[in-house]
Design a protein around this motif. Structure first.
Motif, PDB file in Angstrom:
ATOM      1  N   GLN A   1      47.539   7.025  58.823  1.00 13.23           N
ATOM      2  CA  GLN A   1      47.080   7.761  60.055  1.00 13.23           C
ATOM      3  C   GLN A   1      45.569   8.694  60.313  1.00 13.23           C
ATOM      4  O   GLN A   1      45.278   8.610  59.105  1.00 13.23           O
ATOM      5  CB  GLN A   1      48.200   8.974  60.060  1.00 13.23           C
ATOM      6  N   VAL A   2      45.934   8.990  61.488  1.00 13.58           N
ATOM      7  CA  VAL A   2      44.599   9.686  61.624  1.00 13.58           C
ATOM      8  C   VAL A   2      45.094  11.143  62.088  1.00 13.58           C
ATOM      9  O   VAL A   2      45.622  10.949  62.802  1.00 13.58           O
ATOM     10  CB  VAL A   2      43.690   9.399  62.542  1.00 13.58           C
ATOM     11  N   ALA A   3      44.154  11.880  61.362  1.00 12.72           N
ATOM     12  CA  ALA A   3      44.919  13.603  62.196  1.00 12.72           C
ATOM     13  C   ALA A   3      43.643  13.929  62.240  1.00 12.72           C
ATOM     14  O   ALA A   3      42.346  14.043  61.848  1.00 12.72           O
ATOM     15  CB  ALA A   3      46.122  14.580  60.739  1.00 12.72           C
ATOM     16  N   THR A   4      43.635  16.138  63.017  1.00 13.64           N
ATOM     17  CA  THR A   4      42.753  15.794  63.493  1.00 13.64           C
ATOM     18  C   THR A   4      43.329  17.719  63.604  1.00 13.64           C
ATOM     19  O   THR A   4      44.484  18.127  63.501  1.00 13.64           O
ATOM     20  CB  THR A   4      42.589  16.237  64.968  1.00 13.64           C
ATOM     21  N   PHE A   5      42.033  18.517  62.329  1.00 17.34           N
ATOM     22  CA  PHE A   5      42.600  19.660  62.872  1.00 17.34           C
ATOM     23  C   PHE A   5      41.587  20.742  63.083  1.00 17.34           C
ATOM     24  O   PHE A   5      40.281  20.533  63.298  1.00 17.34           O
ATOM     25  CB  PHE A   5      41.824  19.795  60.932  1.00 17.34           C
TER      26      PHE A   5
ATOM     27  N   GLY B   1      31.401  21.930  59.041  1.00 18.07           N
ATOM     28  CA  GLY B   1      31.624  22.022  60.593  1.00 18.07           C
ATOM     29  C   GLY B   1      30.703  22.582  61.093  1.00 18.07           C
ATOM     30  O   GLY B   1      29.125  22.751  60.519  1.00 18.07           O
ATOM     31  N   LYS B   2      30.814  23.169  61.822  1.00 17.22           N
ATOM     32  CA  LYS B   2      30.189  24.283  62.330  1.00 17.22           C
ATOM     33  C   LYS B   2      30.121  25.857  62.004  1.00 17.22           C
ATOM     34  O   LYS B   2      30.923  26.359  61.028  1.00 17.22           O
ATOM     35  CB  LYS B   2      31.436  24.972  64.216  1.00 17.22           C
TER      36      LYS B   2
ATOM     37  N   ARG C   1      31.159  17.711  69.568  1.00 19.71           N
ATOM     38  CA  ARG C   1      31.530  17.770  70.489  1.00 19.71           C
ATOM     39  C   ARG C   1      32.840  19.441  71.260  1.00 19.71           C
ATOM     40  O   ARG C   1      33.182  19.077  71.525  1.00 19.71           O
ATOM     41  CB  ARG C   1      31.786  16.485  71.587  1.00 19.71           C
ATOM     42  N   GLN C   2      33.744  18.671  69.703  1.00 19.42           N
ATOM     43  CA  GLN C   2      35.124  18.719  70.711  1.00 19.42           C
ATOM     44  C   GLN C   2      35.517  20.195  69.044  1.00 19.42           C
ATOM     45  O   GLN C   2      36.113  20.845  69.049  1.00 19.42           O
ATOM     46  CB  GLN C   2      36.374  17.864  70.340  1.00 19.42           C
ATOM     47  N   ASP C   3      34.729  20.428  68.197  1.00 22.70           N
ATOM     48  CA  ASP C   3      34.773  20.669  66.941  1.00 22.70           C
ATOM     49  C   ASP C   3      35.926  20.875  66.405  1.00 22.70           C
ATOM     50  O   ASP C   3      37.252  22.443  66.317  1.00 22.70           O
ATOM     51  CB  ASP C   3      34.026  22.896  68.236  1.00 22.70           C
TER      52      ASP C   3
END
Length: 750
Positions: free
Chosen positions: A199-203, A148-149, A188-190
């Motif tokens: 499913q799709v999940a976001t962390f 990630g960042k 873009r959204q970090d």
């Protein structure tokens, strides 16, 4: 990609075209209003393959770093490609660059800031950045990770997740019993994206929040696309496009794909790429796909991973090895130069245009030059291309190529004892196929040689075509006289023997028959009646044009006026079909379906039929017949038929399709096994007389390698890499004819 403009040809050697027959009025410099393709650079692709030699090794990921180094992650450690180039496959070998890596139990590999980063059973690590990146993790069954960042990492196990910043675990979560199939990072959204089968999940690191955002079934892979505005989800039955702003699906599931069982999805160089259990494919702007399947492109069928390469290249990892799909730009002229080099290096047999046969799985160095029943025909087509090339460029090399192959053609006539009879081929005595085919192979007077008998009509029309082209266009007296002498010998034999080719046994060959009793015995709908009439008139016109022997003109008019050959020639193609029940068995057999070899014979004959017409009235009729035939052939988008049609309609033929054919024809002419009948992105049609299988023909690089006498709607072939076709007849003839007729310009490389 095709650019059209009006006017004459702007090309090298334009003055050389003055050798064109003034009577025809069809030379490139005189065809006002001709539509012309400007030969600028277009995108071409080829494949460099690296095979996995150790059975039982599972291949997982492949990436290329900023230094151009390529690494492949397997379940037995790191591999690297070795010693591969186009047409000479390499192999995957153990990567020994950093020996300590051999002791690591590597689970995953990603490219972060264009450097290799690894996941093993205990840590995230890299040999870049002076080896300083080392993050201990606590996921016992870790299998996937994503960067990630600022060197933060999300690590996933069977159902658990952990997030690490500055080498410290700052969050841990769970997907329950769901298996994590993939991870991605939305810069873009970090936020990280997590994929499971349903499913799709976001962390979101800032909130340390794991949240389900989209659900479904059969998910297999995913990728951010369109600058992160969309998520493309691959499934076992096509793909979904989901808005990352609303997490709503856009449009229907798309499963009209070359193959819908997807294994990988990736946006690469601005294009959506898909891996499947049957090859890889790229979505084009028009909604269609470029399909890469079979060993022309990939070492295995099942795609494991997709990754960008340097430039516009794409890496495709399969279960059997790695392929680099290499994209580059070239002009048609540069492609012709490549094919000419290939032709001369490995497709010249005694001066003939030959196929490389007996190869072992695509190994061109394992093949031999094979003889063919149609050595004279294939060589005629290559020779024609070289004559057009010489007329355009005046190159000494082209003239020498003409001399060598024309000598081979002449020896077809002199190696046998029959005056004016062209052999099919010849070979040194003792060659194994000669011993197994004694009817065709006959001993020559020289104890070292044998010649092949039973010559067919397609050989004869090929000879007549090229002898006329050479006699007209090659400004070398010796070569010109040689060509005229050969067309005269052939036609004198046919006239003297009452419209038959008479073989060594004193009998007509099976196919060398143009006598009215034979030709007019066929019903009007049987194609051989029209074809044989067209061919023999073309041959007689060519012979008369260059010898001025009245017998050829007289005999031609006898056939047309007294025996209905002109009427036969004018039968519309739409009336050609199956013979009615009760017709003799020979006619029924010949009309079971459309014979694509007949198309080749027709069009080769059209050169002499139209160009050397006895008068303008006949020429107008011939033009009508040729255009009628071309209209029937248009669905096949054959480059040669379209270029031939430019001879009679330079302002109204399918130039874009001809250029499409030339540009899309693969650089790899090996006869690999090819399958397309399973595809879901094409529209099949009912069985029909012409054997057209789809509503639209597929690109040449997705089809089996085919000469012009084959059905371009045939979808499958089992070549297994055992032979390599010559480009001489397939590609060089239409290209150089197009250059000569002025419908393809010289290279515009500025």
């Amino acid at each position: 990609m095709t650019k059209l403009f009006l006017g004459g040809m702007v090309a090298l050697g334009i003055a050389a075209l003055a050798s064109c027959n003034p009577q025809s009025g069809d030379s490139a410099q005189s065809m006002a209003g001709t539509i012309v393709h400007e030969d600028t650079r277009f995108r071409q692709e080829l494949s460099i393959k690296y095979y996995l030699e150790t059975p039982g090794v599972g291949l997982l990921r492949a990436y290329e770093d900023r230094n151009g180094t390529v690494q492949v992650l397997s379940d037995q450690g790191l591999l690297r490609p070795h010693d591969g180039q186009f047409l000479f496959p390499g192999r995957l070998i153990t990567d020994r660059t950093y020996l300590p890596m051999k002791d690591k139990r590597l689970k995953d590999l990603v490219l972060y800031r264009d450097q290799f980063v690894y996941l093993d059973d205990r840590s995230v690590l890299s040999n870049a950045w002076a080896g300083s990146l080392f993050v201990r993790h606590a996921i016992s069954d870790a299998s996937l990770f994503q960067a990630g960042k600022d060197f933060s990492f999300l690590v996933a196990g069977a159902g658990s997740l952990a997030y690490y910043v500055d080498s410290a675990e700052v969050w841990k979560g769970s997907m329950g019993s769901a298996q994590v199939l993939g991870l991605d990072y939305d810069s873009r959204q970090d936020r990280f994206l997590v994929l499971t089968p349903t499913q799709v999940a976001t962390f979101t690191p800032g909130q340390k929040e794991l949240k389900e955002v989209f659900s479904g079934s059969g998910f297999t892979s995913f990728s951010l696309a369109n600058g992160g505005k969309h998520l493309i989800i691959g499934t076992n039955d096509g793909f979904l496009r989901v808005s990352t702003a609303s997490w709503q699906q856009e449009g229907e599931r798309q499963n009209r794909l070359p193959w819908p069982e997807l294994t990988a999805v990736r946006e690469i160089h601005g294009n959506l790429w898909f891996g499947s259990t049957r090859g890889a494919f790229m979505l084009k702007p028009d909604g269609k796909f470029n399909y890469y399947y079979g060993e022309r492109w990939l070492p295995g069928d099942q795609v494991m991973h997709l990754a960008p390469g340097s430039g516009q290249n794409v890496w495709v990892l399969t279960d059997q090895g790695l392929a680099k799909l290499e994209f580059f730009e070239q002009t048609l002229h540069e492609k012709a130069e490549y094919f000419d080099k290939q032709m001369r290096e490995r497709h010249i047999r005694y001066g003939f245009n030959a196929t490389l046969v007996g190869m072992e799985k695509g190994n061109i160095n394992s093949g031999r030059l094979g003889d063919s029943d149609n050595d004279g025909l294939w060589t005629s087509m290559y020779l024609g291309g070289e004559a057009f090339r010489y007329a355009v460029t005046g190159e000494a090399e082209a003239l020498q190529n003409i001399r060598e192959s024309l000598d081979a053609m002449e020896r077809l006539y002199t190696i046998n004892p029959i005056e004016g009879f062209p052999s099919r081929s010849f070979a040194r005595r003792g060659y194994i196929p000669q011993l197994s085919d004694p009817e065709r192979w006959q001993p020559a007077s020289h104890p070292e040689w044998d010649w092949k008998a039973t010559t067919s009509s397609d050989e004869a029309i090929g000879h007549a075509f090229v002898f006329g082209v050479i006699a007209e266009l090659v400004d070398d007296k010796e070569v010109k006289d040689q060509a005229v002498r050969l067309i005269d010998a052939l036609m004198q034999h046919i006239v003297d023997n009452d419209w038959y080719l008479i073989d060594y046994d004193g009998k007509p060959t099976l196919w060398g028959k143009w006598h009215p009793d034979y030709v007019n015995n066929f019903p009007r709908m049987v194609g051989d009646r029209k074809l044989n009439s067209s061919n023999i008139i073309s041959m007689l016109q060519t012979a008369y044009h260059f010898t001025q022997k009245e017998i050829y003109k007289t005999k031609a008019f006898e056939l047309m006026n007294d025996h209905g050959y002109l009427d036969n020639m004018m039968v519309p193609m739409e009336q050609i079909g199956k013979a009615e029940e009760g017709t003799d068995e020979w006619a029924e057999m010949l009309s079971e379906s459309w014979n694509h070899s007949d198309d080749e014979m027709y069009f080769l004959g059209y050169w002499g039929l139209y160009r050397y017409a006895f008068n303008d009235t006949l020429k107008a009729k011939y033009r009508e017949s040729i255009i009628d035939h071309w209209e029937a052939e248009r669905p096949e988008k054959d480059g040669l038929w379209n270029i031939f049609t430019a001879l009679v309609a330079p302002d109204n033929f399918d130039l874009e399709e001809a250029i499409w054919y030339l540009q899309e024809y693969p650089m790899d002419l090996i006869n690999w096994s090819v399958q397309n009948s399973h595809r879901k992105d094409v529209t099949p049609i009912a069985e029909n007389f012409r054997r057209q299988t789809l509503t639209e023909v597929l690109p040449p690089d997705e089809l089996p390698i085919r000469r012009h006498n084959a059905n371009r709607f045939g979808l499958d072939a089992g070549g297994m890499g055992r032979s390599e076709n010559s480009p001489g007849d397939i590609w060089l003839l239409p290209y150089w004819m197009g250059r000569y007729l002025g419908v393809i310009s010289g290279p515009q490389t500025d």
